[in-house]
Design a protein around this motif. Structure first.
Motif, PDB file in Angstrom:
ATOM      1  N   ARG A 122       0.859  -1.195   0.000  1.00  0.00           N
ATOM      2  CA  ARG A 122       0.000   0.000   0.000  1.00  0.00           C
ATOM      3  C   ARG A 122       0.891   1.238   0.000  1.00  0.00           C
ATOM      4  O   ARG A 122       1.993   1.232   0.554  1.00  0.00           O
ATOM      5  N   TYR A 123       0.395   2.315  -0.603  1.00  0.00           N
ATOM      6  CA  TYR A 123       1.197   3.512  -0.828  1.00  0.00           C
ATOM      7  C   TYR A 123       0.649   4.699  -0.045  1.00  0.00           C
ATOM      8  O   TYR A 123      -0.564   4.945  -0.028  1.00  0.00           O
ATOM      9  N   PHE A 124       1.568   5.415   0.613  1.00  0.00           N
ATOM     10  CA  PHE A 124       1.233   6.621   1.354  1.00  0.00           C
ATOM     11  C   PHE A 124       2.149   7.741   0.847  1.00  0.00           C
ATOM     12  O   PHE A 124       3.012   7.515  -0.009  1.00  0.00           O
ATOM     13  N   GLY A 125       1.966   8.933   1.348  1.00  0.00           N
ATOM     14  CA  GLY A 125       2.678  10.079   0.788  1.00  0.00           C
ATOM     15  C   GLY A 125       4.183   9.934   0.739  1.00  0.00           C
ATOM     16  O   GLY A 125       4.812  10.149  -0.296  1.00  0.00           O
ATOM     17  N   GLU A 126       4.807   9.541   1.849  1.00  0.00           N
ATOM     18  CA  GLU A 126       6.266   9.483   1.920  1.00  0.00           C
ATOM     19  C   GLU A 126       6.809   8.067   1.987  1.00  0.00           C
ATOM     20  O   GLU A 126       8.025   7.880   2.015  1.00  0.00           O
ATOM     21  N   PHE A 127       5.942   7.091   2.019  1.00  0.00           N
ATOM     22  CA  PHE A 127       6.435   5.727   2.181  1.00  0.00           C
ATOM     23  C   PHE A 127       5.450   4.730   1.577  1.00  0.00           C
ATOM     24  O   PHE A 127       4.286   5.053   1.312  1.00  0.00           O
ATOM     25  N   ALA A 128       5.949   3.527   1.357  1.00  0.00           N
ATOM     26  CA  ALA A 128       5.102   2.402   0.970  1.00  0.00           C
ATOM     27  C   ALA A 128       5.151   1.368   2.076  1.00  0.00           C
ATOM     28  O   ALA A 128       6.162   1.242   2.782  1.00  0.00           O
ATOM     29  N   LYS A 129       4.086   0.646   2.250  1.00  0.00           N
ATOM     30  CA  LYS A 129       3.995  -0.336   3.331  1.00  0.00           C
ATOM     31  C   LYS A 129       3.840  -1.736   2.757  1.00  0.00           C
ATOM     32  O   LYS A 129       2.950  -1.991   1.934  1.00  0.00           O
ATOM     33  N   LEU A 130       4.732  -2.641   3.198  1.00  0.00           N
ATOM     34  CA  LEU A 130       4.607  -4.048   2.835  1.00  0.00           C
ATOM     35  C   LEU A 130       3.827  -4.775   3.912  1.00  0.00           C
ATOM     36  O   LEU A 130       4.059  -4.569   5.111  1.00  0.00           O
ATOM     37  N   GLU A 131       2.946  -5.684   3.493  1.00  0.00           N
ATOM     38  CA  GLU A 131       2.110  -6.382   4.473  1.00  0.00           C
ATOM     39  C   GLU A 131       1.532  -7.653   3.851  1.00  0.00           C
ATOM     40  O   GLU A 131       1.647  -7.887   2.648  1.00  0.00           O
ATOM     41  N   ARG A 132       0.931  -8.456   4.692  1.00  0.00           N
ATOM     42  CA  ARG A 132       0.249  -9.686   4.300  1.00  0.00           C
ATOM     43  C   ARG A 132       1.153 -10.632   3.497  1.00  0.00           C
ATOM     44  O   ARG A 132       0.724 -11.252   2.526  1.00  0.00           O
ATOM     45  N   LEU A 133       2.406 -10.749   3.904  1.00  0.00           N
ATOM     46  CA  LEU A 133       3.296 -11.738   3.284  1.00  0.00           C
ATOM     47  C   LEU A 133       2.847 -13.131   3.725  1.00  0.00           C
ATOM     48  O   LEU A 133       2.793 -13.417   4.925  1.00  0.00           O
TER      49      LEU A 133
END
Length: 400
Positions: free
Chosen positions: A278-289
């Motif tokens: 998922r993408y946010f303004g200053e960062f991307a988040k990795l999840e649900r591996l």
């Protein structure tokens, strides 16, 4: 003023691969080299006509089966022509078998009267084996050996097994004389009527195990693009988080799946692992591996995470954020993540987590504002490949 033109196919004969046939085959090719016939490609209409012309001579596959094979590979049927004479003198047909087709033949599933397009390579692909499908060339068989050798060498330069069967007693006798052997001597599951010839460097192999080994070995990662892909993602996560960890449905499927990028790792054609970005303004988040239990020995997590990080870098993100299970911190550290200091552990779905982050090196090809407008509308993750709307440019140019 005029120069005499010699044999356009070369002054030296072309033989089959070393060890494929016996010395008698070589002698016949050398003897008939100056008077060899030609194998010519045909139009689809011409192919069907010439096949219909020989139906009264031999039992052949019906028109529908032939048409399906020609749709897959129009090169498999050639006309036989004699230099200096007009018209067609016969027909030659072959099947360039892919690994599946070779397996079908070697295990007795081959039936030349009901050929399956799934058995053969498309035009230009290298076959695993070649089956002679049909030869109707009265009085010309010995003159056909060299053009067949040339054709087969073009298809598979390093050599492969050749399969055939004697449609008549005369052709079966010739096959035995030049070195064809019962296929069962090399491939025990083959049909009794088949004969085979193998070059020295084409050692008979267990095609079934080779196919399965290649299928299991091939790992690739792709972006989920369709509802079917999303179903694959959900099946992997359900098997991992709900079945193994008893995660409640509403916690696992949290409403964020259709506003994220999902990556799928496949082993062969089987979806084996997935990760969400998922993408946010200053960062991307990795999840649900998630990695299915039966594939955890394959170490899919690392290539999947690396693909996700590369995807984020290409989109211009430098900082990646995530939540690591407390017992998996070392795994994430090996991939460049660190636990965020001075942040307390927290719990959800009855599991302890810590916050982690990683800084990415800038991708020199990152997508920036001002990019080519066509790149901006290509499918996610396929920015360097022509997309559907690139093809519209071609369509427009034809209409101009």
């Amino acid at each position: 003023m005029f120069q005499k033109v010699g044999n356009p196919l070369g002054s030296q004969p072309t033989y089959f691969w070393d060890g494929c046939f016996n010395k008698r085959m070589d002698t016949l090719i050398a003897r008939n080299h100056p008077r060899q016939v030609r194998l010519q490609r045909l139009s689809s209409g011409g192919t069907m006509k010439i096949i219909d012309d020989v139906r009264d001579l031999l039992p052949l596959a019906d028109r529908i089966h032939v048409a399906r094979m020609l749709e897959k590979n129009p090169d498999v049927v050639r006309s036989v022509t004699v230099p200096g004479k007009s018209g067609t003198a016969g027909i030659f047909a072959y099947l360039p078998l892919n690994a599946y087709g070779a397996w079908a033949l070697m295990t007795g599933r081959y039936d030349g009267s009901k050929p399956d397009p799934a058995w053969i390579c498309s035009a230009g692909e290298k076959p695993s084996a070649i089956a002679i499908w049909l030869i109707v060339a009265p009085g010309l068989l010995l003159r056909l050996f060299e053009p067949i050798a040339r054709l087969f060498r073009e298809l598979c330069p390093e050599g492969c097994a050749i399969f055939s069967y004697g449609a008549t007693d005369a052709s079966a006798s010739i096959q035995r004389a030049v070195g064809f052997r019962p296929a069962r001597e090399m491939f025990p599951g083959a049909s009794a009527h088949l004969v085979a010839a193998c070059p020295d460097n084409a050692v008979p192999i267990d095609i079934a195990r080779s196919i399965e080994r290649a299928r299991r070995a091939h790992v690739h990662v792709s972006v989920a693009r369709s509802i079917e892909d999303m179903a694959r993602v959900f099946s992997v996560r359900s098997a991992t988080f709900q079945a193994e960890q008893a995660c409640p449905y509403e916690e696992e499927f949290d409403g964020n799946d259709f506003c994220a990028t999902q990556l799928l790792a496949y082993v062969g054609a089987d979806p084996a692992a997935c990760i969400r970005i998922r993408y946010f303004g200053e960062f991307a988040k990795l999840e649900r591996l998630a990695v299915r239990r039966e594939y955890r020995s394959r170490r899919l997590s690392r290539p999947l995470v690396e693909a996700a990080l590369a995807h984020c870098a290409r989109k211009g993100f430098r900082r990646i954020y995530g939540h690591s299970r407390a017992d998996l911190v070392e795994f994430w550290q090996r991939l460049g993540f660190d636990v965020i200091p001075e942040r307390s552990p927290f719990w959800f779905s009855d599991v302890e987590y810590v916050e982690i982050s990683a800084e990415l090196t800038a991708d020199p090809l990152e997508i920036r504002f001002g990019i080519d407008p066509m790149m901006a509308i290509r499918p996610e993750g396929s920015w360097d490949e022509p997309g559907p709307l690139d093809m519209s440019l071609v369509r427009c140019s034809l209409a101009a």
